[in-house]
Write an enzyme that holds these catalytic residues in place. Structure first.
Site: not given
Length: 509
Positions: A299, A271-272, A275
């Site tokens: 997001e 997830h990060e 980003h």
């Protein structure tokens, strides 16, 4: 800018660019200090760090509201902007938007909010350590009062919550949030009930317990590397709450957390890293138009990789042998298909960042309703016991579970400690955007799933670089960006249709 004789608007634009570059660079230094506060800073330095952040905020605010900048913007807006490149014209547009907002906020209020960002985080960490929301309540109350003050300056007569929403998603209103979340309630809650009625779950313990941190780190870094994360321009650290700091496209810092749960660590890191890939792919240069478009777009990039890549059968087909090689305790009879089913278990849980992708949006609904209540009220916010009970009541209503502690309830998210009110809806909007983007890339490049099964992500990343990352803030809004790049505005039904199809198959509904 285009070549040729230096017309007056070109000279003015170059001067505007210089001022904006200074403002953006000051913001980057402040972001670096914020990263340090959450990752490296000793706990005793909270007060000095708050003073440092406040000073930077004052300097940034003075530059952002200077008469010089206002003159440059107004002069350019009266000139022939067609002589500028699209990114330069977008820079003028966003300079005007930011100037109009910043000039309405008193410098002392901006500095107070910068101080509370640092001190609020420290109080939140201590409240979590003692598992006591009442410790954090005064900070929450102070944040709400500051947000209400800011809203009165920025947009008098507009609900405070709407003003907060606009900060993270241009033009977003509580009415639009209600519309989007209404689709979730109508289409996903019946799916949650249908899955619960099956009364059976895939076995998942074999990827949730007993995983040494060293192995989790190795696998997580391998996956992030394969995704395309550039370690020469980024790093990975550990924090209480995973996050990404976007100092510059050449300096992107992601954090994650390691318990003994491989599924949690891997999805958090992916997830990060999603980003981070967006941040590393933005246009170079410290200008407004080179910044991320919005938090829903940001997001969408993290959720694209987490939900549509990491939680896909193709991902586990490729990485399951690595998991078996790295962790000898995992039963040898377990297959990639077993892992895929395990990481996609749908079951109501207390912690948002660990929630499955179906029930996740109920967590967002709880937070949005809480924020609207807090921000649109008057006077002091409800007391700690009232807010705790309200949170727990909403969790019971939407997910059928009641938190037994503050850490697994109202104290779990870092956002309110840093003043990030209005951020939460962008998670659900980001998931909807991610669903549309994945549909678009597969339509254009049908063998993307086969490439994923082979651990090849360069073509996928290249498509995102072309259509999303490299565009920065070229477009005026999320809908405008999507319309130009994939031919449709944000569509909540893209996500709900995807989830109903995926989980109807997984649970044989």
């Amino acid at each position: 800018m285009a070549q040729g004789d230096m017309a007056p608007e070109w000279v003015m634009y170059d001067e505007l660019s210089r001022v904006v570059s200074d403002i953006c660079n000051i913001g980057s230094v402040s972001d670096l200090l914020e990263w340090d506060s959450q990752v490296m800073m000793p706990s005793g330095a909270t007060d000095s760090r708050a003073s440092q952040r406040a000073l930077l905020e004052r300097i940034k605010h003075e530059k952002s509201t200077s008469a010089e900048l206002g003159t440059l913007i107004n002069t350019l807006l009266k000139s022939d902007l067609s002589r500028l490149t699209p990114f330069e014209a977008a820079n003028v547009r966003d300079a005007k938007r930011n100037y109009d907002i910043e000039t309405k906020v008193p410098v002392n209020l901006a500095a107070s909010m910068a101080v509370l960002e640092v001190k609020g985080y420290d109080v939140w960490v201590k409240a979590r350590e003692q598992n006591d929301f009442s410790i954090f309540w005064p900070t929450l109350n102070e944040w709400v009062q500051l947000q209400r003050q800011r809203a009165k300056f920025v947009a008098p007569g507009v609900p405070t919550y709407d003003t907060c929403l606009d900060k993270f998603e241009r033009g977003l209103t509580s009415a639009r949030v209600a519309e989007v979340l209404g689709v979730v309630k109508e289409e996903l809650f019946p799916l949650i009930k249908a899955i619960a009625a099956k009364n059976t779950q895939p076995e998942s313990a074999f990827i949730e317990k007993g995983f040494p941190t060293e192995g989790q780190l190795a696998v997580s870094k391998r996956v992030a590397t394969d995704m395309g994360f550039n370690w020469n321009c980024g790093r990975l650290d550990v924090s209480v709450h995973p996050f990404t700091s976007e100092i510059h496209p050449t300096d992107v810092r992601i954090t994650t957390k390691f318990l003994d749960d491989l599924a949690d660590a891997l999805t958090s890191t992916v997830h990060e890293a999603g980003h981070g890939l967006y941040s590393q792919g933005l246009p170079r240069g410290s200008q407004y138009s080179a910044k991320p478009l919005s938090m829903a777009m940001h997001e969408s990039q993290s959720l694209f990789w987490e939900r549509f890549v990491c939680k896909s059968p193709e991902f586990w087909q490729h990485y399951w042998p690595l998991v078996l090689e790295t962790f000898p305790h995992v039963p040898r009879e377990k297959t990639a298909r077993d892992a895929y089913a395990a990481i996609n278990v749908v079951k109501p849980s207390f912690i948002r960042i660990s929630a499955d992708e179906v029930t996740y949006h109920a967590h967002i609904i709880v937070r949005c309703e809480m924020e609207e209540l807090l921000l649109n009220g008057t006077g002091q916010i409800p007391d700690a016991d009232t807010l705790r009970n309200l949170w727990n009541t909403k969790m019971q209503h939407y997910l059928g579970i009641t938190p037994s502690t503050d850490k697994e309830g109202i104290l779990q998210d870092v956002h309110w400690s840093c003043g990030l009110f209005g951020y939460f809806p962008t998670y659900t909007m980001g998931a909807m955007c991610a669903a549309q983007l994945f549909q678009a890339v597969v339509k254009e490049i049908p063998d993307i799933p086969q490439q994923m099964a082979a651990g090849k992500f360069d073509v996928l990343l290249g498509w995102l670089r072309q259509h999303i990352h490299s565009k920065g803030s070229l477009y005026s809004s999320l809908d405008d960006h999507l319309l130009h790049e994939i031919g449709a505005i944000l569509d909540p039904h893209a996500l709900t249709a995807h989830l109903k199809a995926k989980y109807s198959a997984l649970y044989s509904l």
